[in-house]
Design a protein around this motif. Structure first.
Motif, PDB file in Angstrom:
ATOM      1  N   MET A  66      -5.591  -3.556   4.567  1.00  0.00           N
ATOM      2  CA  MET A  66      -6.739  -2.969   3.589  1.00  0.00           C
ATOM      3  C   MET A  66      -7.975  -2.161   3.790  1.00  0.00           C
ATOM      4  O   MET A  66      -7.974  -1.179   3.438  1.00  0.00           O
ATOM      5  CB  MET A  66      -7.585  -4.215   2.503  1.00  0.00           C
ATOM      6  N   LEU A  88       0.955  -1.767  -0.126  1.00  0.00           N
ATOM      7  CA  LEU A  88       0.176   0.057   0.242  1.00  0.00           C
ATOM      8  C   LEU A  88       1.270   1.277  -0.065  1.00  0.00           C
ATOM      9  O   LEU A  88       0.207   2.726  -0.279  1.00  0.00           O
ATOM     10  CB  LEU A  88      -0.926  -0.150   1.567  1.00  0.00           C
ATOM     11  N   HIS A 111      -9.882   0.251   1.568  1.00  0.00           N
ATOM     12  CA  HIS A 111      -9.858  -0.961   0.253  1.00  0.00           C
ATOM     13  C   HIS A 111     -10.673  -2.116   0.194  1.00  0.00           C
ATOM     14  O   HIS A 111      -9.911  -2.950   1.248  1.00  0.00           O
ATOM     15  CB  HIS A 111      -8.121  -1.021  -0.763  1.00  0.00           C
ATOM     16  N   THR A 114      -3.341  -0.116  -4.494  1.00  0.00           N
ATOM     17  CA  THR A 114      -4.560  -0.758  -4.447  1.00  0.00           C
ATOM     18  C   THR A 114      -5.366  -1.846  -4.716  1.00  0.00           C
ATOM     19  O   THR A 114      -5.961  -2.568  -4.077  1.00  0.00           O
ATOM     20  CB  THR A 114      -5.480   0.902  -4.770  1.00  0.00           C
ATOM     21  N   LYS A 115      -4.608  -2.412  -5.783  1.00  0.00           N
ATOM     22  CA  LYS A 115      -5.155  -3.641  -6.838  1.00  0.00           C
ATOM     23  C   LYS A 115      -4.197  -4.951  -6.157  1.00  0.00           C
ATOM     24  O   LYS A 115      -3.708  -5.470  -6.898  1.00  0.00           O
ATOM     25  CB  LYS A 115      -4.992  -3.471  -8.304  1.00  0.00           C
TER      26      LYS A 115
END
Length: 342
Positions: free
Chosen positions: A205, A175, A210, A180-181
């Motif tokens: 996350m 991060l 996220h 983010t993916k």
């Protein structure tokens, strides 16, 4: 010339009785004297007569260690460090390598070490059916310590690593690079370590705002990582970063992307777990989370010998911290790398 206990006493500046008490792990020895004796033993390369000591103590002089595989450099490191620590206390190490699956027959009497008067104590490393182990060892009154066990509320002395923190830090690292993916390939639910690493990923996350991008359960092996990464490539919606539950899975992911003509970390950042021996030798060198094998071994031996000698009456729980090792397999989504740990 053979070194005797008298030579050790003279070098340490203590009495022979004090040296004897240190060799037998007596709790009555002052810590500074204990350190003097251990230093003298090391300098003189003194080897206690284990047979004589065992007779004097009414014990075997042998500590057992059970595990499911030696094809793992983390386990190899723990075994070596346990052996070295036991040697300092005049004990021999006996190994038992059992089944590596939870549904294998590991029943009553199947482990040759689980016999009265065969060993003074047992270190059970990463057990898969620990309820059976604990019940049998308690029934036979054999002192034992569990290392990397699977159940959270086991009535036993345990040594573990904070795998939740490891999963948290691994995901936070990705991060912090701007990803983010981020996908997580988890290990089998059977393993407490896998469950905690997954929970760390999910929480990291969430704290960044996220949801999990991709979350897949897997086995701890190269082929699983390879096949999962290949399926992502075929589907087209691939992550920009992967946190793999162990280094073998991570290696499989890297091989799948390389096979497709893609580059790590330019096209995908990958972080593993355990810091296996190959992690610093492959290209790119693998960012991973190191487990403290030496600390796990030393704490297990220390705790077990206290139980053997009767100075540890209650169950104890030791939790050690893992360490993030940043190498070349992780970078920002645009391919820029940060300073790495050599």
């Amino acid at each position: 010339m053979k070194i005797s206990i008298f030579d050790v006493a003279k070098r340490a500046g203590v009495s022979v009785v004090t040296v004897s008490r240190v060799l037998n792990d007596s709790p009555t020895v002052r810590e500074n004297n204990r350190q003097k004796v251990r230093q003298a033993i090391k300098e003189l390369d003194y080897r206690p007569n284990s047979a004589a000591r065992s007779l004097a103590r009414g014990k075997t002089g042998v500590i057992g260690l059970t595990l499911t595989t030696l094809q793992d450099s983390l386990f190899d490191g723990i075994v070596k460090c346990v052996n070295d620590a036991l040697k300092e206390h005049g004990y021999f190490l006996a190994l038992s390598i059992g089944p590596d699956t939870s549904d294998s027959d590991w029943g009553e009497g199947s482990n040759f070490l689980y016999q009265e008067d065969r060993v003074d104590g047992i270190i059970v490393l990463s057990p898969l059916k620990e309820e059976n182990d604990v019940l049998e060892l308690k029934r036979k009154k054999i002192p034992f310590v569990l290392v990397d066990n699977q159940l959270e509320d086991m009535s036993a002395s345990v040594v573990n690593v904070d795998n939740y923190m490891g999963g948290l830090e691994a995901t936070r690292h990705l991060l912090s690079l701007g990803h983010t993916k981020i996908a997580h390939i988890a290990g089998p639910e059977l393993y407490r370590s896998a469950r905690e690493r997954k929970r760390g990923y999910i929480d990291a996350m969430a704290e960044a705002g996220h949801p999990p991008f991709l979350l897949v359960d897997s086995d701890f092996d190269i082929r699983s990582g390879f096949d999962i990464a290949k399926s992502w490539l075929a589907e087209g919606d691939r992550p920009t970063a992967v946190f793999a539950a162990d280094d073998f899975i991570a290696l499989g992911v890297i091989e799948a992307f390389r096979d497709a003509g893609l580059h790590v970390p330019r096209d995908l950042s990958v972080i593993g777990y355990d810091d296996q021996a190959f992690s610093s030798a492959i290209h790119p060198r693998l960012t991973t989370v190191r487990q403290p094998s030496e600390g796990m071994a030393q704490e297990a031996v220390k705790l077990l010998l206290k139980i053997v000698n009767g100075t540890q009456k209650r169950n104890a729980s030791v939790k050690l911290e893992p360490k993030l090792i940043v190498r070349e397999s992780t970078a920002s989504p645009d391919g820029r790398t940060l300073e790495i740990d050599r």
